[in-house]
Design an enzyme around this catalytic site. Sequence first.
Site, short mmCIF file in Angstrom:
data_model
loop_
_atom_site.label_atom_id
_atom_site.label_comp_id
_atom_site.label_asym_id
_atom_site.label_seq_id
_atom_site.Cartn_x
_atom_site.Cartn_y
_atom_site.Cartn_z
N ASP B 9 -19.20 3.34 4.43
CA ASP B 9 -19.53 1.96 4.82
C ASP B 9 -18.38 1.42 5.66
O ASP B 9 -17.26 1.93 5.60
CB ASP B 9 -19.71 1.08 3.55
CG ASP B 9 -20.18 -0.34 3.89
OD1 ASP B 9 -20.68 -0.57 5.01
OD2 ASP B 9 -20.05 -1.22 3.02
N SER B 10 -18.65 0.37 6.42
CA SER B 10 -17.58 -0.29 7.15
C SER B 10 -16.64 -1.04 6.19
O SER B 10 -15.47 -1.20 6.48
CB SER B 10 -18.16 -1.26 8.18
OG SER B 10 -19.01 -2.18 7.53
N TYR B 41 -18.31 -4.19 11.17
CA TYR B 41 -19.04 -3.56 12.26
C TYR B 41 -20.08 -4.52 12.85
O TYR B 41 -20.43 -4.44 14.01
CB TYR B 41 -19.76 -2.30 11.75
CG TYR B 41 -18.87 -1.09 11.55
CD1 TYR B 41 -17.48 -1.19 11.51
CD2 TYR B 41 -19.45 0.17 11.40
CE1 TYR B 41 -16.69 -0.06 11.32
CE2 TYR B 41 -18.66 1.30 11.22
CZ TYR B 41 -17.29 1.19 11.18
OH TYR B 41 -16.52 2.31 10.99
N CYS B 73 -24.36 1.63 5.11
CA CYS B 73 -24.00 0.51 5.97
C CYS B 73 -25.17 0.33 6.92
O CYS B 73 -25.49 1.23 7.70
CB CYS B 73 -22.72 0.87 6.74
SG CYS B 73 -22.28 -0.28 8.06
N ASN B 74 -25.82 -0.82 6.81
CA ASN B 74 -27.00 -1.04 7.64
C ASN B 74 -26.66 -1.04 9.13
O ASN B 74 -27.41 -0.52 9.94
CB ASN B 74 -27.66 -2.36 7.26
CG ASN B 74 -28.48 -2.22 6.00
OD1 ASN B 74 -29.63 -1.83 6.05
ND2 ASN B 74 -27.88 -2.48 4.85
N THR B 75 -25.51 -1.64 9.47
CA THR B 75 -25.16 -1.72 10.88
C THR B 75 -24.94 -0.32 11.45
O THR B 75 -25.45 0.00 12.53
CB THR B 75 -23.88 -2.58 11.05
OG1 THR B 75 -24.12 -3.85 10.45
CG2 THR B 75 -23.57 -2.78 12.50
N CYS B 188 -28.87 -5.48 4.05
CA CYS B 188 -27.40 -5.51 4.09
C CYS B 188 -26.92 -5.17 2.70
O CYS B 188 -27.46 -5.70 1.72
CB CYS B 188 -26.89 -6.89 4.52
SG CYS B 188 -25.10 -7.09 4.35
N THR B 189 -25.91 -4.32 2.60
CA THR B 189 -25.48 -3.84 1.28
C THR B 189 -24.77 -4.91 0.45
O THR B 189 -24.53 -4.70 -0.73
CB THR B 189 -24.55 -2.62 1.42
OG1 THR B 189 -23.48 -2.96 2.30
CG2 THR B 189 -25.32 -1.43 1.97
#
Lengths: 281, 281
Positions: B9-10, B41, B73-75, B188-189
């Site tokens: 993840d970011s 991100y 990470c969704n982005t 979004c997490t």
Amino acid sequence: MTPTIGVFDSGFGGLTVLRALIERLPRAHFAFLGDTARLPYGSKSRRTIARYAAESAQFLVREQGAEFLVIACNTASALALDAIQDAVPVPVLGVIEPGAIAARQASATGDVLVIATEATVQSHAYAAACRAQGLRAIEKACPLLVPLVEEGWTDHPVTAEVIDIYLGELRAEAAAQGLKPDMLVLGCTHYPLLRPLIERAVRPGVKVIDSAESAAQAAVELCNGRLGGRLGERVAPAAIGATAETEVRCFATDSVEKFERLGSRFLGRPVGKVELIDLGG
Amino acid sequence: MTPTIGVFDSGFGGLTVLRALIERLPRAHFAFLGDTARLPYGSKSRRTIARYAAESAQFLVREQGAEFLVIACNTASALALDAIQDAVPVPVLGVIEPGAIAARQASATGDVLVIATEATVQSHAYAAACRAQGLRAIEKACPLLVPLVEEGWTDHPVTAEVIDIYLGELRAEAAAQGLKPDMLVLGCTHYPLLRPLIERAVRPGVKVIDSAESAAQAAVELCNGRLGGRLGERVAPAAIGATAETEVRCFATDSVEKFERLGSRFLGRPVGKVELIDLGG
């Protein structure tokens, strides 16, 4: 020759400082760099912030010929001013000491409230700068205010409520320590956009100090001394639009579209074309 | 040999995905990397996100021996899944397609609401993934929700009000387009921590889909197939604390203190010692 002043921020909030500089130094050239690829500095460590800020300062001096740097970022001023001064051969001014000096000049009680990002507060740079001015300061991190400004909710009931909560907690903390604050320092370059809401939320008798304004005023004094008075007198804000002489170039390390879209709110006029640069980060 | 699953993840929001994975794969080893030096991100460009994500994925595979990667990470899933798949020789699973599949399985109307960060929404990755499932989706950026979670206001009236405003705008947009949504995907997490408030804010008949849960379930199916059923059955959540076998190593590129302090809220148990690594950013 017209001097070039470099203005640096992790994002574009520092455009509030640039705006205050342009009002006072309409005949200067300005190069503004927002290190948007690596923002927010507020959540990063001192070591990382120092490296990013030094690289950004070097770009403004080496590539843009800046003869004077204003660090329009509270987090970088708090955590990396020494590193920046070591990295470039020109004078460097941060935003924190000017804010503390302005508070000292206006305070009767000697007690000051400071709101800022988490990293700025954790550095206790405002507390130290205030102490050096003989003031007692209480600092509070307000991490929701930057996102609220960036969402455009600068005149929104939710934002007013968040400000009330933060200031209420800060006042309670000040009272618990026996302080009688009569100053509130805005220790983040996004906060000037919330100034109307903040003015409404403070207790009567508490004056709001904008460190963007204070830093711009200090820059004028330093510049006119160091750069031989080449920069001219302060003009009235109403004349800003007419200062065709003022040259402003804006650079960003990422997200130029967002910079161009949101930046004008901070600068108070269109930011124009933002040039993308790569600092290798 | 016990397989190692890399989770990336970011920041540390992806710990909600790791939590869901641990519940389902208690006998696996996990290496989690939060690229905290370069977050968020969500405000960066596709090019920058792709480079950061590829470097992070390579660390998990080359240095930690991950045989399977979950991009929590969704982005990064939205903007960099191809770049990550190109960068490493192991299977890579994102969070977006599993969310869309879960919505398709549960939706009667075929119309779906999605809330996410600005970058995820601008990528329209959920809309595309939903379309591939035969669903119509309306996406909305909710940039205040991550800062509200990180401030710890997960059960706060201000957060409830912000959620009401965002969902109200989203419903109005859906109605204007003639949609009758019966699903709300949390894209979004960070948002699973707001699930109780979100459940209260949705209209009756609208089901909340957590893409962290959906991705973990998809990972189990893929892992058990690809890794030869070495990972074991799902255990009941109540048994999590007892799975002494589960090995979790957490890495971050900055701010390990903040990661350790806030991470346990996302993971649902202490994150333990977080190791600082340098990806050169």
